[in-house]
Design an enzyme around this catalytic site. Structure first.
Site, PDB file in Angstrom:
ATOM      1  N   HIS A 127      35.817  43.449  34.739  1.00  0.00           N
ATOM      2  CA  HIS A 127      34.563  44.240  33.618  1.00  0.00           C
ATOM      3  C   HIS A 127      33.174  44.321  33.884  1.00  0.00           C
ATOM      4  O   HIS A 127      32.620  44.833  33.421  1.00  0.00           O
ATOM      5  CB  HIS A 127      35.010  43.979  31.794  1.00  0.00           C
ATOM      6  CG  HIS A 127      34.200  42.688  31.627  1.00  0.00           C
ATOM      7  ND1 HIS A 127      35.147  41.598  32.096  1.00  0.00           N
ATOM      8  CD2 HIS A 127      33.033  42.444  31.769  1.00  0.00           C
ATOM      9  CE1 HIS A 127      34.905  40.640  31.938  1.00  0.00           C
ATOM     10  NE2 HIS A 127      33.077  40.774  31.879  1.00  0.00           N
ATOM     11  N   ASP A 161      41.918  41.355  34.656  1.00  0.00           N
ATOM     12  CA  ASP A 161      40.577  41.671  33.927  1.00  0.00           C
ATOM     13  C   ASP A 161      39.613  40.783  35.982  1.00  0.00           C
ATOM     14  O   ASP A 161      39.258  40.369  35.177  1.00  0.00           O
ATOM     15  CB  ASP A 161      40.128  40.834  32.701  1.00  0.00           C
ATOM     16  CG  ASP A 161      38.590  40.507  32.764  1.00  0.00           C
ATOM     17  OD1 ASP A 161      38.238  42.102  33.686  1.00  0.00           O
ATOM     18  OD2 ASP A 161      38.250  39.873  32.215  1.00  0.00           O
ATOM     19  N   SER A 241      30.028  35.813  33.830  1.00  0.00           N
ATOM     20  CA  SER A 241      31.422  36.951  34.263  1.00  0.00           C
ATOM     21  C   SER A 241      32.247  37.332  35.450  1.00  0.00           C
ATOM     22  O   SER A 241      30.780  36.984  36.177  1.00  0.00           O
ATOM     23  CB  SER A 241      31.380  38.376  33.533  1.00  0.00           C
ATOM     24  OG  SER A 241      32.315  38.017  32.414  1.00  0.00           O
TER      25      SER A 241
END
Length: 393
Positions: A127, A161, A241
């Protein structure tokens, strides 16, 4: 007011295994204000897609994190006599953590990554690099010494992810050391390193709060991301992230990917930042998939071959009692092992299963070809069924 955790992303239906249609009813608990969201990019408009988590402003005038990259700083132990475990872990791991700047047609932002090889392969979150269209954005990467490289996306795996990018012309980078995430214990030291709000080489510390935490993030249902996560109270915010969660020795135990946030409620609800509940993809899974993405640009994962919904017992719809099978794929591992529609899976090995999300996470934590023992409730009786997991991309 107390809130109830929701193990699905932003109130979406509980994902069934590997994207098959879920058939859970819409329970009342989806009105809860605690949500699981991607830690995301620090950005004006999130590159990370439908989840929409972590768009955070730095100041009241509307300027946004990620607009002006902050100069990189090395972590150096200046006074060994007063150094803590977190100090040592940061000094060991920080040179292997990078900041990614991603731009697309309509948005841009920053995230984090972990160096895999000396010649520039970097592991990050899907992402972080992929926009709402599903296409990678333009990527640049700043290493811990401040050097900025152009980079290309060499492989992505939305279901886990994870993604790998390759830096153009990089050499002599410092690869991260990966620990065995199966050995991680609740209460262990956990240090998160990344670029929250675009602030490179930021270090926060805490502990491992839980292991084997089944987490469904808010991605599209056809690419549902369910993580068998390590939970930590080390502060994780938008921009973290893809960064590293390391142990006291500075070894990577997980790739930071999601946070729990409290929604304000109402139309156009917003999320807060870190509330002490963050999630990381375990290092064993991250390393395996990262190596596959480096080699072929694609990744595989274990495949059971069922669609499931959360079974409830008694009169309380909030309490799951297992994962009820609603569909079995012909010729799949589940079909070959004799799993039937209506079976309720209550454990994978010695790991209890109370929801469909927990079943998905437990299966995806395994490698293709592994044999697992499923505890199954059928017609009021409990039995154990051994299943050799298949493989899917």
């Amino acid at each position: 007011m107390p809130t109830t955790p929701v193990p699905t992303g932003y109130g979406s239906p509980s994902p069934s295994l590997f994207g098959a249609p879920a058939s859970d009813p819409a329970p009342a608990r989806r009105s809860s204000r605690l949500r699981i969201g991607l830690a995301g990019l620090a950005a004006g408009a999130l590159i990370g897609g439908a989840a929409g988590a972590g768009v955070v402003t730095l100041v009241d005038d509307g300027s946004l994190a990620g607009g002006s990259p902050v100069a990189a700083q090395n972590v150096v132990i200046e006074n060994p006599e007063t150094a803590t475990t977190a100090t040592a872990a940061a000094a060991k791991a920080a040179p292997s953590v990078v900041t990614l700047y991603v731009s697309g047609a309509r948005s841009s932002g920053s995230g984090s990554g972990v160096v895999l090889t000396e010649d520039g392969y970097v592991l990050t979150n899907n992402h972080v690099v992929v926009g709402e269209s599903g296409d990678p954005g333009q990527v640049q990467v700043r290493t811990s010494d401040g050097t900025l490289y152009d980079a290309e996306v060499v492989g992505t795996d939305p279901a886990s992810d994870l993604a790998v990018v390759l830096l153009d012309g990089a050499e002599d980078l410092v690869p991260a050391t990966f620990a065995d995430s199966d050995e991680v214990q609740v209460g262990d030291v956990a240090v998160a390193i990344g670029a929250p709000l675009g602030l490179t080489n930021t270090v926060t510390d805490g502990i491992v709060s839980a292991t084997g935490r089944a987490v469904a993030t808010g991605q599209a249902r056809d690419e549902a991301t369910v993580i068998d996560a390590i939970q930590t109270d080390a502060a994780i915010n938008p921009g973290n992230s893809g960064g590293a969660l390391v142990n006291g020795a500075g070894e990577v135990i997980g790739i930071n990917t999601a946070i729990a946030t409290v929604a304000s409620g109402g139309f156009g609800e917003t999320q807060s930042g870190n509330i002490g509940v963050g999630f990381a993809i375990p290092s064993n899974t991250a390393k395996r998939i990262g190596e596959q993405l480096m080699a072929t640009g694609e990744a595989t994962r274990a495949f059971l071959g069922v669609s499931a919904r959360t079974a409830t017992g008694g009169g309380n719809a909030e309490i799951g009692s297992g994962a009820e099978v609603v569909e079995v794929t012909d010729g799949s591992a589940a079909d070959d092992a004799g799993i039937r529609v209506g079976d309720v899976v209550t454990a994978v090995g010695d790991r209890p299963v109370t929801t469909s999300t927990e079943l998905t996470a437990a299966v995806r934590s395994q490698a293709p070809g592994e044999t697992v023992a499923l505890t199954v409730r059928r017609d009021g009786n409990t039995r154990t069924i051994e299943v050799t997991l298949g493989e899917t991309s």
